[in-house]
Design a protein around this motif. Sequence first.
Motif, PDB file in Angstrom:
ATOM      1  N   GLN A 185       0.815  -1.217   0.000  1.00 37.42           N
ATOM      2  CA  GLN A 185       0.000   0.000   0.000  1.00 37.42           C
ATOM      3  C   GLN A 185       0.848   1.266   0.000  1.00 37.42           C
ATOM      4  OE1 GLN A 185      -2.833  -0.325   3.167  1.00 37.42           O
ATOM      5  NE2 GLN A 185      -3.973  -1.953   2.133  1.00 37.42           N
ATOM      6  N   ILE A 186       2.009   1.200  -0.632  1.00 38.75           N
ATOM      7  CA  ILE A 186       2.846   2.380  -0.836  1.00 38.75           C
ATOM      8  C   ILE A 186       2.505   2.930  -2.214  1.00 38.75           C
ATOM      9  CG2 ILE A 186       5.191   3.253  -1.104  1.00 38.75           C
ATOM     10  CD1 ILE A 186       6.119   0.970   0.718  1.00 38.75           C
ATOM     11  N   GLN A 187       2.081   4.178  -2.281  1.00 42.15           N
ATOM     12  CA  GLN A 187       1.651   4.758  -3.554  1.00 42.15           C
ATOM     13  C   GLN A 187       2.581   5.886  -4.009  1.00 42.15           C
ATOM     14  OE1 GLN A 187      -0.689   3.343  -5.336  1.00 42.15           O
ATOM     15  NE2 GLN A 187      -0.961   1.868  -3.687  1.00 42.15           N
ATOM     16  N   GLU A 188       3.854   5.692  -3.864  1.00 40.85           N
ATOM     17  CA  GLU A 188       4.837   6.677  -4.294  1.00 40.85           C
ATOM     18  C   GLU A 188       5.103   6.509  -5.784  1.00 40.85           C
ATOM     19  OE1 GLU A 188       7.228   9.822  -4.202  1.00 40.85           O
ATOM     20  OE2 GLU A 188       6.114   9.102  -2.446  1.00 40.85           O
ATOM     21  N   GLN A 189       4.967   7.572  -6.570  1.00 38.86           N
ATOM     22  CA  GLN A 189       5.126   7.499  -8.014  1.00 38.86           C
ATOM     23  C   GLN A 189       6.569   7.270  -8.429  1.00 38.86           C
ATOM     24  OE1 GLN A 189       2.726   7.392 -10.247  1.00 38.86           O
ATOM     25  NE2 GLN A 189       1.199   7.522  -8.634  1.00 38.86           N
ATOM     26  N   THR A 190       7.518   7.863  -7.728  1.00 37.92           N
ATOM     27  CA  THR A 190       8.919   7.711  -8.112  1.00 37.92           C
ATOM     28  C   THR A 190       9.435   6.306  -7.834  1.00 37.92           C
ATOM     29  OG1 THR A 190       9.655   8.541  -5.966  1.00 37.92           O
ATOM     30  CG2 THR A 190       9.425  10.140  -7.754  1.00 37.92           C
ATOM     31  N   LEU A 191       8.741   5.561  -6.999  1.00 35.14           N
ATOM     32  CA  LEU A 191       9.154   4.201  -6.691  1.00 35.14           C
ATOM     33  C   LEU A 191       9.088   3.310  -7.930  1.00 35.14           C
ATOM     34  CD1 LEU A 191      10.061   2.307  -4.415  1.00 35.14           C
ATOM     35  CD2 LEU A 191       7.659   1.748  -4.064  1.00 35.14           C
TER      36      LEU A 191
END
Length: 90
Positions: free
Chosen positions: A43-49
């Motif tokens: 549930q990590i919604q970081e775009q740069t990831l």
Amino acid sequence: MTQEMVIYLATESVWTLLKISMPLLLISLIVGLVISILQATTQIQEQTLSFVPKIISVFIGLVIFGPWMLQQIEGFTRLIFELMVEVASK
């Protein structure tokens, strides 16, 4: 230049484009899918990831597939020059 030669050249250019771009697109697709699954489970919604691993994997893919891609482009260029000689001799 006949109509058949133009169609042949267009077909070869599209096939060459697909052959050259497919390995890098598949690498990017697979890495993006894996990162998306990891993001969904954690549930990590970081775009740069998802962006940074794709860029790194595409660069690694260029190192691995670069010589093969260059050979494909060289073969297509030779085909174009051969067709130019054929057209000029007629």
